[in-house]
Design an enzyme around this catalytic site. Structure first.
Site: not given
Length: 343
Positions: A251, A259-262
DNA sequence: GTTCTAGAAC
DNA sequence: GTTCTAGAAC
């Protein structure tokens, strides 16, 4: 009812009172003592809810206002609760919000029950467009959010229409919903290809659940993060070059996109979309935090805190991620990376 | 996040 | 002269 105060964390000025349910516009000006030209004189609109104990922050200026290190985005609004940090512009000028039952000992006027007076501030530099209007503005509390925006802002100035969902920082939320972009999905997550891949393989794993950033993670998200990583593993496994390339999953400390994103990214960094120092350092310094590390922190502490000053890492010299040799420019770095590909 | 471009660096 | 970066604008 408690009174609400906006507190300058670096103590540049005394707390500013935010009247209950009245929009107050702040930015560059004598009240905040901000002289930074990057900061609009109408940078943010703040509206306190003294009963419920939070304020709504709306970014009006072009340059980014951050709440908890996440960019709000022009036209967007997010809540700010006590303990959370608001940065007026470009990660600078930190503020927190406080609700005080007895405000008589707080603030600059000592008069805790009346709004702080904010006279019209004439632009002494004469460099600002007249349409920007006064330095701050209190609108009537009877308006709804939309009506208030329409009545007080559109007419007086900001030419751009309010399109919170259309701001670039919201782009992932749009892409993840687009079947044409999806390369994998299950009940918990969706995978899309990065629109501007920084390597031969660069995917983003996004949860369906709306999690704004690393700071929003709680202990019960552990299983979700583990699942996201497993899905990343699966993407790598099915990649035709899996044997040939190394991958990392992690991350960004301070992502630009909401918006959390890997990130699941191959370590060749062979891509025309990798163009500048920020791109490079965001994947090859501690700005890139391994998925495992995030999961371990969350399991240990029940939350993930991002260290201060991570943004500075993006300005570090260009350093090869394989041999650590420094490269003078991006083109030279790209040439150098080819030598590692052949081996 | 990207694009565009002024001006620094070469 | 060209290359490259960094900051503004989007």
């Amino acid at each position: 009812m408690p009174t609400c105060w906006l507190v300058s964390e670096d103590d540049r000025h005394k707390p500013i009172q935010l009247p209950h349910q009245q929009a107050l516009i702040l930015g560059r000006g004598p009240e905040t003592k901000i002289k930074d030209q990057k900061c609009s004189r109408n940078q943010v609109e703040l509206r306190a809810d003294c009963n419920r104990g939070f304020i709504i922050v709306k970014q009006l200026g072009t340059n980014p206002t951050n709440v908890e290190n996440v960019i709000v985005g022009k036209g967007n609004q997010v809540p700010l609760k006590p303990g959370q940090k608001l940065c007026m512009v470009n990660q600078l000028y930190p503020y927190t919000v406080r609700f005080i039952e007895d405000a008589s000992t707080f603030g600059s006027t000592g008069d805790g029950n009346k709004p702080v007076k904010r006279p019209y501030q004439k632009d002494s530099h004469g460099d600002e467009k007249a349409k920007e209007g006064p330095a701050s503005k209190i609108s009537t509390p009877s308006h709804t959010e939309e009506a208030s925006y329409g009545a007080s802002v559109t007419e007086k100035a900001t030419p751009q229409k309010a399109e919170p969902a259309g701001h670039w920082s919201q782009g992932l939320k749009v892409s993840m919903q687009d079947p044409k972009m999806q390369v994998y999905k299950d009940e918990k997550v969706v995978v899309i290809k990065d629109k501007y891949p920084k390597a031969r393989y660069h995917w983003l794993v996004l949860p369906w659940e709306s999690i704004s950033s690393l700071k929003a993670l709680r202990a019960d998200h552990c299983e979700l993060l583990k699942h996201m990583q497993k899905v990343g593993d699966r993407m790598i496994k099915h990649c035709p070059d899996a044997q040939k390339l190394r991958f990392r999953q992690g991350y960004h400390a301070i992502p630009s996109m909401s918006h959390i994103h890997l990130h699941v990214i191959s370590q060749d960094f062979d891509s025309p979309c990798l163009k500048n120092k920020k791109h490079w350092n965001s994947f090859t310094t501690d700005y890139f935090i391994d998925s495992q590390e995030i999961i371990a922190k969350l399991e240990r502490d029940g939350k993930v805190s991002v260290k201060e000053g991570m943004g500075e890492l993006l300005k570090l010299p260009l350093c090869c991620h394989v041999c650590r040799k420094e490269q003078a420019t991006i083109p030279k770095l790209k040439d150098h990376l080819k030598t590692h590909l052949l081996s």
